[in-house]
Design an enzyme around this catalytic site. Structure first.
Site, short mmCIF file in Angstrom:
data_model
loop_
_atom_site.label_atom_id
_atom_site.label_comp_id
_atom_site.label_asym_id
_atom_site.label_seq_id
_atom_site.Cartn_x
_atom_site.Cartn_y
_atom_site.Cartn_z
N ASN A 9 0.84 -1.10 0.17
CA ASN A 9 -0.08 0.10 -0.12
C ASN A 9 0.75 1.19 -0.07
O ASN A 9 1.47 1.67 0.97
CB ASN A 9 -0.78 -0.10 1.36
CG ASN A 9 -1.81 1.13 1.38
OD1 ASN A 9 -1.88 1.88 0.42
ND2 ASN A 9 -2.23 1.49 2.55
N LYS A 11 0.09 4.19 -0.54
CA LYS A 11 -0.55 5.53 -0.04
C LYS A 11 -0.17 6.62 -0.94
O LYS A 11 0.11 6.32 -2.19
CB LYS A 11 -0.14 5.69 1.24
CG LYS A 11 -0.14 4.63 2.27
CD LYS A 11 0.08 4.83 3.80
CE LYS A 11 -0.10 3.49 4.62
NZ LYS A 11 -0.41 3.86 6.18
N HIS A 96 -9.62 1.68 4.58
CA HIS A 96 -8.43 1.76 5.12
C HIS A 96 -8.81 2.79 6.21
O HIS A 96 -9.49 3.80 6.08
CB HIS A 96 -7.37 2.26 4.06
CG HIS A 96 -6.02 2.34 4.92
ND1 HIS A 96 -5.60 3.37 5.72
CD2 HIS A 96 -5.05 1.34 4.87
CE1 HIS A 96 -4.23 2.91 6.17
NE2 HIS A 96 -4.04 1.86 5.55
N GLU A 98 -6.94 5.37 7.33
CA GLU A 98 -6.75 6.67 6.89
C GLU A 98 -7.87 7.30 6.23
O GLU A 98 -8.44 8.61 6.41
CB GLU A 98 -5.44 6.79 5.95
CG GLU A 98 -4.28 6.65 7.09
CD GLU A 98 -3.13 5.96 6.32
OE1 GLU A 98 -2.97 5.81 5.06
OE2 GLU A 98 -2.23 5.51 7.23
N GLU A 168 -5.81 -4.48 10.63
CA GLU A 168 -4.82 -3.15 10.66
C GLU A 168 -5.00 -2.57 12.08
O GLU A 168 -5.87 -1.48 11.90
CB GLU A 168 -4.71 -2.34 9.50
CG GLU A 168 -4.39 -3.06 8.47
CD GLU A 168 -3.81 -2.03 7.16
OE1 GLU A 168 -2.65 -2.43 6.85
OE2 GLU A 168 -4.39 -0.94 7.07
N GLY A 174 2.07 2.90 10.57
CA GLY A 174 3.20 3.95 10.53
C GLY A 174 3.69 4.30 11.74
O GLY A 174 4.48 5.24 11.79
N SER A 214 3.03 -1.70 10.50
CA SER A 214 4.31 -1.73 10.59
C SER A 214 5.06 -3.17 10.35
O SER A 214 5.81 -3.48 11.08
CB SER A 214 4.78 -1.34 12.02
OG SER A 214 4.53 -0.15 12.20
N GLY A 235 2.68 -0.86 4.20
CA GLY A 235 2.79 0.60 3.77
C GLY A 235 4.29 0.89 3.79
O GLY A 235 4.75 0.73 2.57
N GLY A 236 4.64 1.54 4.76
CA GLY A 236 6.26 2.01 4.71
C GLY A 236 7.27 1.36 4.07
O GLY A 236 7.88 1.64 3.03
P1 PGA Z 1 2.72 0.63 7.68
O1 PGA Z 1 1.15 0.84 6.94
O2 PGA Z 1 2.84 -0.79 7.08
O3 PGA Z 1 3.24 1.95 7.28
O4 PGA Z 1 2.42 0.64 9.12
C1 PGA Z 1 0.22 -0.24 6.77
C2 PGA Z 1 -0.93 0.22 6.17
O5 PGA Z 1 -1.50 1.28 6.53
O6 PGA Z 1 -1.60 -0.38 5.20
#
Ligand code: PGA
Length: 254
Positions: A9, A11, A96, A98, A168, A174, A214, A235-236
């Site tokens: 992802n 983002k 999601h 967010e 999640e 994050g 994470s 994500g990251g």
């Molecule tokens: P992250 O994000 O791996 O940066 O924690 C995961 C996500 O929001 O899908």
């Protein structure tokens, strides 16, 4: 046996040029990898480029990070399922945290998107997860159940089997804080129990449930070895082609 599904992802990261250079490196890294579903969810602006570069490859599939439930019309800023299908998109991330927190998406809205995605033959990756305050109040199971029931209203057992759920915990996204493998496994098991109530045990057993929050090369293997963790939504750590490839490989061996 559920095949693991590892999704990136991105983002609001990666330009079209970044996407091209990521794919060049990443494809080399996963050249010999099989037995795992690989999905990349870039920003909308990179979807056409990814489709062009992958040229119908079955190995790496694309996902959108969002969509609107109407087919077309006066919805400034929105993208429909049909528009995604035209770019050979196979999955769509819906709900999601967010989107829920920053853009105010509710379970009722997410439900409309889930139904529209299924009707257009896009596979939803439906995200659920509790906030830190909800976990501290021991309410995670209740929150997951409300989100699942609300977002999946009207979905048949047959349709449910095709959906991917991403658990999640919001406090782990994050932040560098990962849920412990036990915390994650417990929530995945609870999600599967709710899915069985919404359909039946056999269907719930087919649904792939990803963990997100994470996930990194260093913790992926242990998370993916849990009986109810069927993949990762990353994500990251998915922005680095080598790191993401390592997580993908952990999905093969787990
Ligand atoms: P992250 O994000 O791996 O940066 O924690 C995961 C996500 O929001 O899908």
């Amino acid at each position: 046996m559920r095949k693991k599904i590892i999704a990136a992802n991105w983002k609001m990261n990666q330009t079209v040029a970044d996407t091209e250079s990521f794919l060049t490196d990443f494809r080399l890294e996963v050249e010999d990898v099989s037995g795992v579903d690989i999905v990349i969810a870039p920003p909308f602006t990179s979807l056409a480029k990814i489709s062009e570069l992958l040229g119908g490859s079955q190995k790496i599939r694309t996902a959108a990070q969002n969509m609107y439930y109407e087919a077309s019309g006066a919805y400034t800023g929105e993208i429909s399922a049909q528009m995604l299908r035209e770019l050979y998109v196979k999955y769509v991330i819906l709900g999601h945290s967010e989107r829920r927190q920053i853009f105010g998406e509710t379970d009722a809205l997410i439900n409309k998107k889930v139904i529209a995605a299924i009707e257009s033959e896009l596979k939803p990756i439906l995200c659920v997860g509790e906030t830190l305050a909800e976990r501290e109040a021991d309410r995670e199971n209740e929150v997951l159940e409300t989100q699942l029931r609300g977002s999946l209203a009207g979905v048949t057992a047959e349709q449910l089997a095709e959906i991917v759920i991403a658990y999640e915990p919001v406090w782990a996204i994050g932040t560098g804080k990962t849920a412990s493998t036990q915390q994650a496994q417990d929530c995945h098991l609870h999600v599967r129990k709710v899915l069985a109530e919404l359909s039946d045990a056999e269907t719930a057993d087919k649904v792939r449930i990803q963990y997100g929050g994470s996930v990194k090369p260093a913790n992926a293997a242990e998370l993916l070895a849990q009986p109810d963790i069927d993949g990762a939504l990353v994500g990251g750590a998915s922005l680095d082609p080598r790191g993401f490839a390592e997580i993908v490989k952990a999905g093969v061996t787990a």
